[in-house]
Design a protein around this motif. Structure first.
Motif, PDB file in Angstrom:
ATOM      1  N   ALA A  77      -2.515  -9.015  -7.952  1.00  0.00           N
ATOM      2  CA  ALA A  77      -3.290  -9.519  -9.088  1.00  0.00           C
ATOM      3  C   ALA A  77      -4.674  -8.882  -9.123  1.00  0.00           C
ATOM      4  CB  ALA A  77      -3.396 -11.036  -9.011  1.00  0.00           C
ATOM      5  N   GLU A  78      -5.305  -8.813  -7.975  1.00  0.00           N
ATOM      6  CA  GLU A  78      -6.646  -8.232  -7.881  1.00  0.00           C
ATOM      7  C   GLU A  78      -6.622  -6.737  -8.187  1.00  0.00           C
ATOM      8  OE1 GLU A  78      -9.016  -6.924  -4.050  1.00  0.00           O
ATOM      9  OE2 GLU A  78      -9.013  -9.105  -4.248  1.00  0.00           O
ATOM     10  N   TYR A  79      -5.684  -6.018  -7.597  1.00  0.00           N
ATOM     11  CA  TYR A  79      -5.622  -4.565  -7.750  1.00  0.00           C
ATOM     12  C   TYR A  79      -5.414  -4.163  -9.212  1.00  0.00           C
ATOM     13  CZ  TYR A  79      -4.337   0.289  -7.072  1.00  0.00           C
ATOM     14  OH  TYR A  79      -4.297   1.663  -7.150  1.00  0.00           O
ATOM     15  N   PHE A  80      -4.474  -4.827  -9.881  1.00  0.00           N
ATOM     16  CA  PHE A  80      -4.156  -4.449 -11.257  1.00  0.00           C
ATOM     17  C   PHE A  80      -4.971  -5.220 -12.296  1.00  0.00           C
ATOM     18  CE2 PHE A  80      -0.152  -3.200  -9.073  1.00  0.00           C
ATOM     19  CZ  PHE A  80      -0.230  -1.840  -9.351  1.00  0.00           C
ATOM     20  N   GLY A  81      -5.720  -6.228 -11.870  1.00  0.00           N
ATOM     21  CA  GLY A  81      -6.539  -6.998 -12.803  1.00  0.00           C
ATOM     22  C   GLY A  81      -5.722  -7.858 -13.744  1.00  0.00           C
ATOM     23  N   ILE A  82      -4.578  -8.321 -13.269  1.00  0.00           N
ATOM     24  CA  ILE A  82      -3.708  -9.170 -14.079  1.00  0.00           C
ATOM     25  C   ILE A  82      -3.558 -10.509 -13.375  1.00  0.00           C
ATOM     26  CG2 ILE A  82      -1.360  -9.472 -14.972  1.00  0.00           C
ATOM     27  CD1 ILE A  82      -1.269  -6.460 -15.361  1.00  0.00           C
ATOM     28  N   LYS A  83      -3.933 -11.561 -14.070  1.00  0.00           N
ATOM     29  CA  LYS A  83      -3.871 -12.908 -13.520  1.00  0.00           C
ATOM     30  C   LYS A  83      -2.480 -13.201 -12.947  1.00  0.00           C
ATOM     31  CE  LYS A  83      -4.187 -17.686 -14.965  1.00  0.00           C
ATOM     32  NZ  LYS A  83      -3.291 -18.412 -15.795  1.00  0.00           N
ATOM     33  N   GLU A  90       0.828  -1.207   0.000  1.00  0.00           N
ATOM     34  CA  GLU A  90       0.000   0.000   0.000  1.00  0.00           C
ATOM     35  C   GLU A  90       0.870   1.269   0.000  1.00  0.00           C
ATOM     36  OE1 GLU A  90      -3.243  -0.008  -0.546  1.00  0.00           O
ATOM     37  OE2 GLU A  90      -3.363  -2.193  -0.454  1.00  0.00           O
ATOM     38  N   GLU A  91       2.010   1.232   0.695  1.00  0.00           N
ATOM     39  CA  GLU A  91       2.927   2.368   0.684  1.00  0.00           C
ATOM     40  C   GLU A  91       3.492   2.610  -0.719  1.00  0.00           C
ATOM     41  OE1 GLU A  91       6.056   2.148   3.617  1.00  0.00           O
ATOM     42  OE2 GLU A  91       4.605   1.626   5.181  1.00  0.00           O
ATOM     43  N   ILE A  92       3.827   1.526  -1.406  1.00  0.00           N
ATOM     44  CA  ILE A  92       4.341   1.649  -2.776  1.00  0.00           C
ATOM     45  C   ILE A  92       3.275   2.257  -3.674  1.00  0.00           C
ATOM     46  CG2 ILE A  92       5.164   0.370  -4.793  1.00  0.00           C
ATOM     47  CD1 ILE A  92       6.297  -1.706  -2.708  1.00  0.00           C
ATOM     48  N   LEU A  93       2.043   1.781  -3.534  1.00  0.00           N
ATOM     49  CA  LEU A  93       0.940   2.330  -4.335  1.00  0.00           C
ATOM     50  C   LEU A  93       0.738   3.814  -4.053  1.00  0.00           C
ATOM     51  CD1 LEU A  93      -1.818  -0.426  -4.087  1.00  0.00           C
ATOM     52  CD2 LEU A  93      -0.459   0.186  -6.085  1.00  0.00           C
ATOM     53  N   ALA A  94       0.843   4.212  -2.810  1.00  0.00           N
ATOM     54  CA  ALA A  94       0.599   5.597  -2.422  1.00  0.00           C
ATOM     55  C   ALA A  94       1.682   6.537  -2.937  1.00  0.00           C
ATOM     56  CB  ALA A  94       0.491   5.705  -0.902  1.00  0.00           C
ATOM     57  N   SER A  95       2.877   6.019  -3.196  1.00  0.00           N
ATOM     58  CA  SER A  95       3.982   6.884  -3.610  1.00  0.00           C
ATOM     59  C   SER A  95       3.787   7.458  -5.009  1.00  0.00           C
ATOM     60  CB  SER A  95       5.304   6.124  -3.549  1.00  0.00           C
ATOM     61  OG  SER A  95       5.397   5.209  -4.624  1.00  0.00           O
ATOM     62  N   LYS A  96       3.050   6.778  -5.855  1.00  0.00           N
ATOM     63  CA  LYS A  96       2.759   7.223  -7.224  1.00  0.00           C
ATOM     64  C   LYS A  96       3.977   7.282  -8.139  1.00  0.00           C
ATOM     65  CE  LYS A  96      -1.605   7.811  -6.358  1.00  0.00           C
ATOM     66  NZ  LYS A  96      -2.519   6.757  -6.662  1.00  0.00           N
ATOM     67  N   GLU A  97       5.134   6.821  -7.680  1.00  0.00           N
ATOM     68  CA  GLU A  97       6.305   6.803  -8.554  1.00  0.00           C
ATOM     69  C   GLU A  97       6.291   5.529  -9.404  1.00  0.00           C
ATOM     70  OE1 GLU A  97       9.937   6.679  -6.305  1.00  0.00           O
ATOM     71  OE2 GLU A  97       9.279   4.988  -5.123  1.00  0.00           O
ATOM     72  N   PRO A  98       6.902   5.556 -10.599  1.00  0.00           N
ATOM     73  CA  PRO A  98       6.994   4.344 -11.407  1.00  0.00           C
ATOM     74  C   PRO A  98       7.898   3.324 -10.702  1.00  0.00           C
ATOM     75  CG  PRO A  98       7.825   6.255 -12.616  1.00  0.00           C
ATOM     76  CD  PRO A  98       7.512   6.700 -11.242  1.00  0.00           C
ATOM     77  N   TYR A  99       7.622   2.053 -10.921  1.00  0.00           N
ATOM     78  CA  TYR A  99       8.436   1.000 -10.315  1.00  0.00           C
ATOM     79  C   TYR A  99       8.220  -0.318 -11.054  1.00  0.00           C
ATOM     80  CZ  TYR A  99       4.006  -0.131  -7.991  1.00  0.00           C
ATOM     81  OH  TYR A  99       2.691  -0.436  -7.748  1.00  0.00           O
ATOM     82  N   ASP A 148       2.196   5.647 -13.038  1.00  0.00           N
ATOM     83  CA  ASP A 148       0.931   6.378 -12.849  1.00  0.00           C
ATOM     84  C   ASP A 148      -0.194   5.446 -12.411  1.00  0.00           C
ATOM     85  OD1 ASP A 148       2.146   8.798 -13.596  1.00  0.00           O
ATOM     86  OD2 ASP A 148       1.786   8.373 -15.724  1.00  0.00           O
ATOM     87  N   GLY A 149       0.158   4.461 -11.588  1.00  0.00           N
ATOM     88  CA  GLY A 149      -0.841   3.549 -11.034  1.00  0.00           C
ATOM     89  C   GLY A 149      -1.363   2.499 -11.990  1.00  0.00           C
ATOM     90  N   LYS A 150      -0.759   2.398 -13.182  1.00  0.00           N
ATOM     91  CA  LYS A 150      -1.228   1.427 -14.181  1.00  0.00           C
ATOM     92  C   LYS A 150      -0.066   0.542 -14.625  1.00  0.00           C
ATOM     93  CE  LYS A 150      -4.770   4.418 -16.098  1.00  0.00           C
ATOM     94  NZ  LYS A 150      -4.572   5.788 -15.760  1.00  0.00           N
ATOM     95  N   VAL A 151      -0.386  -0.696 -14.935  1.00  0.00           N
ATOM     96  CA  VAL A 151       0.627  -1.608 -15.459  1.00  0.00           C
ATOM     97  C   VAL A 151       0.817  -1.290 -16.936  1.00  0.00           C
ATOM     98  CG1 VAL A 151       1.236  -4.009 -15.915  1.00  0.00           C
ATOM     99  CG2 VAL A 151       0.082  -3.413 -13.792  1.00  0.00           C
ATOM    100  N   LEU A 152       2.012  -0.827 -17.285  1.00  0.00           N
ATOM    101  CA  LEU A 152       2.310  -0.518 -18.677  1.00  0.00           C
ATOM    102  C   LEU A 152       2.860  -1.724 -19.422  1.00  0.00           C
ATOM    103  CD1 LEU A 152       3.944   3.017 -18.480  1.00  0.00           C
ATOM    104  CD2 LEU A 152       1.552   2.404 -18.815  1.00  0.00           C
ATOM    105  N   TRP A 153       3.452  -2.638 -18.683  1.00  0.00           N
ATOM    106  CA  TRP A 153       4.024  -3.841 -19.296  1.00  0.00           C
ATOM    107  C   TRP A 153       4.126  -4.912 -18.229  1.00  0.00           C
ATOM    108  CZ3 TRP A 153       8.930  -6.089 -18.168  1.00  0.00           C
ATOM    109  CH2 TRP A 153       9.315  -7.133 -19.036  1.00  0.00           C
TER     110      TRP A 153
END
Length: 108
Positions: free
Chosen positions: A69-75, A13-22, A86-91
């Motif tokens: 998996a649930e948060y990003f909707g990726i199996k 949750e801390e990583i998500l809140a940071s909003k930085e790419p990772y 930006d909170g989205k999986v680009l790859w």
């Protein structure tokens, strides 16, 4: 730059809140394919690293892995690497598709 192990929901949750790419790597400690992917991930990080890197051991952090998996909707798959910006999986890639070259080409 090094990679940081995550074990808890609070860390995720801390990583998500940071909003930085990772980049995030899901590693199965009992799978030889996952070992190969994790090695490629480490080699990539040893040569270049555009963004912070995190990893988790699926066996030790199953609830976190499921939440990702649930948060990003990726199996869920393992091994699996996700590049998030930006909170989205680009790859994302899994199994034999995780290579140092693939990371270089897709993580920017």
């Amino acid at each position: 730059m090094s990679m940081t192990k995550i074990d808890t929901m609070e860390q995720f949750e801390e990583i998500l809140a940071s909003k930085e790419p990772y980049i995030l790597f899901k590693h199965s400690t009992t799978c030889p394919i996952s070992h190969g992917g994790f090695t490629a991930f480490q080699e990539y990080l040893g040569e270049e690293q555009a963004v912070p890197a995190y990893y988790l051991y699926v066996q030790d952090a199953r609830p976190v892995s499921n939440r990702i998996a649930e948060y990003f909707g990726i199996k869920h798959e393992s091994p699996q690497v996700l590049y998030i910006k930006d909170g989205k999986v680009l790859w994302h890639a899994s199994h034999w598709n995780i290579t140092k070259q693939a990371l270089k080409e897709n993580v920017k």
